[in-house]
Write a protein that holds these residues in place. Structure first.
Motif, PDB file in Angstrom:
ATOM      1  N   LEU A  75     -65.039 -24.642 -14.390  1.00  0.00           N
ATOM      2  CA  LEU A  75     -63.967 -25.042 -13.480  1.00  0.00           C
ATOM      3  C   LEU A  75     -64.452 -25.924 -12.333  1.00  0.00           C
ATOM      4  CD1 LEU A  75     -60.908 -24.336 -13.324  1.00  0.00           C
ATOM      5  CD2 LEU A  75     -61.503 -22.651 -11.591  1.00  0.00           C
ATOM      6  N   ALA A  76     -65.744 -25.882 -12.026  1.00  0.00           N
ATOM      7  CA  ALA A  76     -66.252 -26.530 -10.815  1.00  0.00           C
ATOM      8  C   ALA A  76     -65.863 -28.002 -10.687  1.00  0.00           C
ATOM      9  CB  ALA A  76     -67.773 -26.365 -10.740  1.00  0.00           C
ATOM     10  N   PRO A  77     -65.994 -28.840 -11.727  1.00  0.00           N
ATOM     11  CA  PRO A  77     -65.649 -30.256 -11.557  1.00  0.00           C
ATOM     12  C   PRO A  77     -64.164 -30.500 -11.306  1.00  0.00           C
ATOM     13  CG  PRO A  77     -67.029 -29.934 -13.508  1.00  0.00           C
ATOM     14  CD  PRO A  77     -66.582 -28.582 -13.062  1.00  0.00           C
ATOM     15  N   ALA A  78     -63.322 -29.498 -11.597  1.00  0.00           N
ATOM     16  CA  ALA A  78     -61.879 -29.666 -11.411  1.00  0.00           C
ATOM     17  C   ALA A  78     -61.411 -29.345 -10.002  1.00  0.00           C
ATOM     18  CB  ALA A  78     -61.131 -28.781 -12.406  1.00  0.00           C
ATOM     19  N   VAL A  79     -62.261 -28.719  -9.187  1.00  0.00           N
ATOM     20  CA  VAL A  79     -61.851 -28.322  -7.835  1.00  0.00           C
ATOM     21  C   VAL A  79     -61.620 -29.563  -6.978  1.00  0.00           C
ATOM     22  CG1 VAL A  79     -62.542 -27.127  -5.728  1.00  0.00           C
ATOM     23  CG2 VAL A  79     -63.031 -26.102  -7.955  1.00  0.00           C
ATOM     24  N   ASN A  80     -60.440 -29.626  -6.367  1.00  0.00           N
ATOM     25  CA  ASN A  80     -60.081 -30.743  -5.488  1.00  0.00           C
ATOM     26  C   ASN A  80     -60.080 -30.264  -4.045  1.00  0.00           C
ATOM     27  OD1 ASN A  80     -59.058 -32.989  -4.201  1.00  0.00           O
ATOM     28  ND2 ASN A  80     -56.967 -32.696  -4.928  1.00  0.00           N
ATOM     29  N   PRO A  81     -61.095 -30.631  -3.256  1.00  0.00           N
ATOM     30  CA  PRO A  81     -61.150 -30.170  -1.861  1.00  0.00           C
ATOM     31  C   PRO A  81     -59.984 -30.662  -1.012  1.00  0.00           C
ATOM     32  CG  PRO A  81     -63.282 -31.031  -2.580  1.00  0.00           C
ATOM     33  CD  PRO A  81     -62.284 -31.421  -3.619  1.00  0.00           C
ATOM     34  N   LYS A  82     -59.268 -31.683  -1.489  1.00  0.00           N
ATOM     35  CA  LYS A  82     -58.135 -32.222  -0.741  1.00  0.00           C
ATOM     36  C   LYS A  82     -56.802 -31.648  -1.197  1.00  0.00           C
ATOM     37  CE  LYS A  82     -60.548 -34.918   1.904  1.00  0.00           C
ATOM     38  NZ  LYS A  82     -60.674 -34.578   3.352  1.00  0.00           N
ATOM     39  N   ALA A  83     -56.822 -30.681  -2.089  1.00  0.00           N
ATOM     40  CA  ALA A  83     -55.579 -30.029  -2.488  1.00  0.00           C
ATOM     41  C   ALA A  83     -54.903 -29.422  -1.262  1.00  0.00           C
ATOM     42  CB  ALA A  83     -55.858 -28.953  -3.534  1.00  0.00           C
ATOM     43  N   SER A  84     -53.604 -29.594  -1.149  1.00  0.00           N
ATOM     44  CA  SER A  84     -52.908 -29.191   0.085  1.00  0.00           C
ATOM     45  C   SER A  84     -53.029 -27.697   0.406  1.00  0.00           C
ATOM     46  CB  SER A  84     -51.436 -29.610   0.020  1.00  0.00           C
ATOM     47  OG  SER A  84     -50.790 -29.071  -1.108  1.00  0.00           O
ATOM     48  N   PRO A  85     -53.085 -26.770  -0.588  1.00  0.00           N
ATOM     49  CA  PRO A  85     -53.220 -25.358  -0.212  1.00  0.00           C
ATOM     50  C   PRO A  85     -54.526 -25.029   0.504  1.00  0.00           C
ATOM     51  CG  PRO A  85     -52.395 -25.553  -2.463  1.00  0.00           C
ATOM     52  CD  PRO A  85     -52.826 -26.920  -2.042  1.00  0.00           C
ATOM     53  N   ILE A  86     -55.561 -25.834   0.314  1.00  0.00           N
ATOM     54  CA  ILE A  86     -56.843 -25.532   0.958  1.00  0.00           C
ATOM     55  C   ILE A  86     -56.721 -25.650   2.473  1.00  0.00           C
ATOM     56  CG2 ILE A  86     -59.190 -26.425   1.292  1.00  0.00           C
ATOM     57  CD1 ILE A  86     -59.420 -26.760  -1.686  1.00  0.00           C
ATOM     58  N   ALA A  87     -56.152 -26.732   2.959  1.00  0.00           N
ATOM     59  CA  ALA A  87     -55.996 -26.898   4.409  1.00  0.00           C
ATOM     60  C   ALA A  87     -55.051 -25.855   4.993  1.00  0.00           C
ATOM     61  CB  ALA A  87     -55.489 -28.304   4.720  1.00  0.00           C
ATOM     62  N   ILE A  88     -53.999 -25.514   4.251  1.00  0.00           N
ATOM     63  CA  ILE A  88     -53.025 -24.530   4.740  1.00  0.00           C
ATOM     64  C   ILE A  88     -53.680 -23.161   4.875  1.00  0.00           C
ATOM     65  CG2 ILE A  88     -50.908 -23.291   4.132  1.00  0.00           C
ATOM     66  CD1 ILE A  88     -49.965 -25.942   2.823  1.00  0.00           C
ATOM     67  N   ASN A  89     -54.442 -22.752   3.874  1.00  0.00           N
ATOM     68  CA  ASN A  89     -55.090 -21.438   3.921  1.00  0.00           C
ATOM     69  C   ASN A  89     -56.253 -21.418   4.895  1.00  0.00           C
ATOM     70  OD1 ASN A  89     -54.023 -19.368   1.724  1.00  0.00           O
ATOM     71  ND2 ASN A  89     -53.789 -21.435   0.889  1.00  0.00           N
ATOM     72  N   ARG A  90     -56.931 -22.551   5.077  1.00  0.00           N
ATOM     73  CA  ARG A  90     -58.001 -22.619   6.081  1.00  0.00           C
ATOM     74  C   ARG A  90     -57.438 -22.332   7.474  1.00  0.00           C
ATOM     75  NH1 ARG A  90     -59.885 -27.676   5.171  1.00  0.00           N
ATOM     76  NH2 ARG A  90     -58.549 -28.658   6.727  1.00  0.00           N
TER      77      ARG A  90
END
Length: 435
Positions: A113-128
């Protein structure tokens, strides 16, 4: 022109790199270590070089460190989301934005799964912005009981999200596993045992897989991916809900002694809690599973986690099948519910310190990363959150979030939308709705 292009490349490269960690000292804080102990008033947290040096009463400040007076506010380790699909799913209804599964692939356990992770996916900033600093990210099984290799990520505002790629193998068991294996639990057990035997054969003689052909149940890559699972170098996260299915896994562990299973979901776990504890198997449980929504969850109760812990099971909170691609932030509320549950006669909840550990150090320990993340013990990653109130209360918010000693932005798509339309005016913005 060439100079401008060079400058653009340098700026893009700088944006992709994580900011340098600061030496930070947070004083006058209500410090939560995250190890199950209760909060410490008047505490100090020291971070040096992106790692925790000390947390509690006292603590020497490094020369030149940035000092923050918390003013008596709560200071905790960053929350570890125990089971998510964050960063690999953006819009459920748009298949092109969902990398969590691969139903048409010939591979299963080998999927990384690692290459599929998108650090700019909107849920990441919201949960951060909600105090989540690390997340366990799992693939979704479609073509087999095996979904592939999941990752642990950080939610920092840079392009280097991976804390640990290939951190675990994820597998479906019970009702879903039966469907993936051909239609029954018997088929799932046969598929699992065959896969492990095939992986053992690969481990003994890798070259023998060259002649197995396209109809083999495991490709060469799948068999190779299961070798570290056999040896216990890689945990095997298993989604399982029914008590009898849990007991079957415990029995399987006796046959394949190297396996390190971790139960995910485990709604009926409390009914076989002593057996789970005796087997030394950790659990990442669903905290709000209090209704029998399927035939494998007939014994559902919100006291599940409290009863598991009372029996000696290492149990953290996850959110499988609970909008896990976006709403990891709800684990704070779930942990708070378990604190309240402990005050109800006949129910089994958690103390405040135990509940916070269930969303910080315990999920980390379950996947073998307790020495790296999830608490403010010395040497752990410098993930720290300052709150404006009790973090397990719904109305509390994070005021500062640090990942690896770097302070993070709390702005996200939701806050920008809020600010844009908080006081809408005609003109530059779209026309406001009229009532």
């Amino acid at each position: 022109m060439r100079g401008l292009k060079t400058l653009a490349v340098l700026m893009a490269t700088a944006a992709a790199l994580p900011a340098a960690a600061q030496d930070v000292v947070i004083t006058n804080a209500k410090v939560v270590i995250g190890d199950g102990s209760e909060p410490i008033d008047g505490g100090t947290v020291v971070i040096r070089g992106g790692r925790v040096v000390s947390a509690g009463r006292g603590g020497a400040a490094p020369a030149g460190a940035r000092t923050i007076d918390a003013g008596g506010r709560w200071v905790t380790p960053g929350i570890v989301a125990g089971f998510t699909r964050m960063g690999v799913v953006e819009v459920d209804g748009v298949r092109d934005t969902d990398d969590s599964s691969a139903a048409n692939s010939v591979f299963n356990a080998a999927l990384d799964l690692a290459p599929a992770v998108n650090p700019k996916a909107s849920p990441i900033a919201i949960n951060r912005a909600e105090g989540i600093t690390r997340a366990v990210v799992a693939p979704d099984a479609r073509g087999s009981i095996f979904a592939g290799q999941g990752a642990v990520i950080d939610l920092g505002a840079d392009m280097n999200a991976l804390t640990k790629p290939r951190a675990f193998q994820f597998m479906e068991w019970g009702e879903t596993g039966a469907q993936r294996a051909g239609g029954s639990r018997a088929a799932a057990m046969a598929m699992l045992k065959n896969a492990l035997f095939e992986a053992q054969a690969y481990r003994r003689n890798p070259s023998s897989f060259d002649d197995r052909g396209k109809d083999a149940l495991l490709t060469r890559a799948d068999a190779a991916a299961l070798v570290p699972v056999l040896s216990g170098q890689m945990p095997l996260l298993v989604h399982v809900e029914r008590a009898s299915d849990i007991l079957n896994l415990i029995e399987l562990k006796r046959e394949f002694a190297g396996l390190k299973p971790v139960l995910v979901g485990a709604t009926e776990g409390w009914t076989v809690a002593r057996e789970i504890a005796a087997a030394g198997i950790p659990v990442i449980a669903s905290a709000l599973a209090d209704l029998p929504i399927s035939f494998e969850q007939l014994a559902a109760t919100q006291s599940n986690i409290g009863r598991l812990r009372a029996a000696g099971v290492t149990v953290g909170i996850g959110s499988i099948n609970d909008d896990e691609a976006r709403q990891a932030r709800l684990v704070k509320q779930y942990a708070g519910n378990l604190v309240a549950l402990g005050k109800i006669p006949g129910a089994a909840g958690l103390s405040w310190g135990q509940a916070f550990a269930a969303i910080s150090s315990l999920p980390a320990e379950a996947i073998g990363m307790g020495a790296e993340i999830g608490s403010l013990r010395p040497g752990r990653h410098g993930d720290v959150v300052i709150w404006d109130g009790d973090p397990l209360e719904i109305g509390s918010a994070a005021t500062s979030v640090f990942v690896d000693g770097v302070e993070q932005p709390l702005v996200n798509r939701q806050t920008r939308l809020r600010d844009r339309y908080l006081d809408p005016k005609e003109g530059t913005l779209p026309k406001a709705y009229q009532y």
